[in-house]
Design a protein around this motif. Sequence first.
Motif, PDB file in Angstrom:
ATOM      1  N   LEU A   1      -5.870   1.884  -4.703  1.00 19.55           N
ATOM      2  CA  LEU A   1      -5.528   2.438  -3.387  1.00 19.55           C
ATOM      3  C   LEU A   1      -6.769   3.003  -2.716  1.00 19.55           C
ATOM      4  CD1 LEU A   1      -3.320   3.352  -1.323  1.00 19.55           C
ATOM      5  CD2 LEU A   1      -3.202   5.492  -2.617  1.00 19.55           C
TER       6      LEU A   1
ATOM      7  N   SER B   1      -7.824   0.953   0.686  1.00 16.17           N
ATOM      8  CA  SER B   1      -7.327   1.550   1.924  1.00 16.17           C
ATOM      9  C   SER B   1      -8.351   1.426   3.041  1.00 16.17           C
ATOM     10  CB  SER B   1      -6.985   3.028   1.703  1.00 16.17           C
ATOM     11  OG  SER B   1      -5.895   3.176   0.831  1.00 16.17           O
TER      12      SER B   1
ATOM     13  N   GLY C   1      -6.032   8.189  -2.986  1.00 21.93           N
ATOM     14  CA  GLY C   1      -6.341   7.420  -4.181  1.00 21.93           C
ATOM     15  C   GLY C   1      -7.376   8.099  -5.052  1.00 21.93           C
TER      16      GLY C   1
ATOM     17  N   GLY D   1       0.712   4.112  -2.643  1.00 22.43           N
ATOM     18  CA  GLY D   1       0.523   5.481  -2.186  1.00 22.43           C
ATOM     19  C   GLY D   1       1.562   6.433  -2.748  1.00 22.43           C
TER      20      GLY D   1
ATOM     21  N   GLY E   1      -5.739   7.291   2.941  1.00 28.64           N
ATOM     22  CA  GLY E   1      -5.433   6.540   1.725  1.00 28.64           C
ATOM     23  C   GLY E   1      -6.551   6.610   0.710  1.00 28.64           C
TER      24      GLY E   1
ATOM     25  N   MET F   1       0.821  -1.205   0.000  1.00 33.43           N
ATOM     26  CA  MET F   1       0.000   0.000   0.000  1.00 33.43           C
ATOM     27  C   MET F   1       0.857   1.259   0.000  1.00 33.43           C
ATOM     28  SD  MET F   1      -2.956  -1.268  -0.249  1.00 33.43           S
ATOM     29  CE  MET F   1      -4.092   0.068   0.070  1.00 33.43           C
TER      30      MET F   1
END
Length: 526
Positions: free
Chosen positions: A284, A288, A297, A218, A293, A214
């Motif tokens: 993402l 998330s 995204g 990110g 997040g 992740m």
Amino acid sequence: METVNSSVICRLLVPLWRQLVVWYDHSLLAALIRGVAAGIRNWFAGSGIARFVAREGVLSRSWESSLLCRALSFLLNIPTKILQWIYQKGKAAFEGSFFAQLAFSALENLPLLVGWIMLLFLVIPYEQWSNGYSFLGFVFCFALAIFAGMRNKDWKLDIAALGPWLVAFGGAVILAWPLSAYPDLSYRFLKYYGACMLCVIVIVSTVERREHLMRLAGMSSLALIVMSGYGFYQRLSGIEVNPSYVDVTLDLNKNMPGRVFSFFENPNAFGEVLLLLIPVAVALMLGSRGWGGRFLGFFSAAVGCVALIMTYSRAGWIGLFFAVALFVLLWNRKLIPACILVVFAAIPFLPESIFNRILTIFDSSDSSTSSRFPLYYAAGEFLSQRPVLGAGLGSDAVRQAINDLNLFHGHDKFVHCHNIYLQVWCETGLLGVLTFVGSIFWTFKKGAKAVLAAAGDPAVRMVVIGSITALMGTMLCGMADYIWNYPRVMLIFWFVCALALAGIRLAARGEMKETEPCTDLEEDPQ
């Protein structure tokens, strides 16, 4: 929350929304969408595509236990084994050293460092960029990865996770240099491919948790915001129309503004980068657990889509449309009919310049389209003379071979084949193009199988969906362009491929853990 629920607006809107939901559930449109979705689901369940995804090929099944895989794994992990032996001999000294523990702690979070390096590589302006940066950066990361596994006797460079096709493609690339008709011209391209190989093996071998995956997603999404923001700045500042990118003599293109290119000099190259990263940003957002997040995204995907529109890259638009269709198919097939309706509903609202640009796809009088055919013809003529070995690694070798044989008869100079498949074939020969196509489709198949198995962490599965659909959309885009003309774009392509492979590896581990029998009575719900 209590304040919101007690507000006048909420009291007015919530009953209205509930009534709309009830009307929709009992409407003909809802019944039609549910019927189409059920039909698609039933067709897919019994289709050849589903059987292809579910079937494990002989090569794939035997790869991990094969002699070649074990031999390559042994050879590449010799430095790691030596360092692990040194650590065991001097374990007391290492464990008692503050600086050694600090270094190990930093090295064991190597994916975060890789994310920062990729962020830097993505936002360096074209004028300051050197292709040597990517090679030096990932040589450094590769060395750190080996040291990171020093005190973990079970850690190794995971060759098995790359799959047989990708390893074979790497071998074809290495062989294409000594077998090149122009070894001097091919040498520098070996470094570009080498950076990509190191990128893949480092990411796949060091991503051990969902947090690692992740963070990489990110970082790429953060870079997407910066690149797109600079594209907006270019649009606001004004960009002159470049005749080499647009046929200004065509009536459909007369009102089209200059095409943004951000940090990548060429708007098509920028479009390809956006195509690769937008699906990862969407993954993402959906994967998330926290709002930070999700917002990153969503915002990065939104600004990326706007920037892609401003590139006026027709292949990029088609590639993203295909990637989105695959994304929805793998994520939630029930949404396909609704997405189709949204697409048709959005057509009347397209700006005239966008709509006209789409129409040029089918206009043979557009010079940017018609100019590709002499390139394809020259590449075809060359492959008829040297189909097995090709010209040698790199576009320089192919260009030199085409010129020496006097095969190109177009108006401009031959730069590349404007087609990823023809270009890879011309560079690396028949083995190269077959293993390249095989490696991407093998990655897609393994990723789709991991996703459809519904096992493992949902966030990991979302990143796998985003990565493999981005790759497939770019492969479609590559039918009309050589997407690796800029080595930095090639690095981003293999970075996304590495995200997919790392996610597949994590998903497989999660599936294995779920199938293991429970031996801890305190954790057994029964």
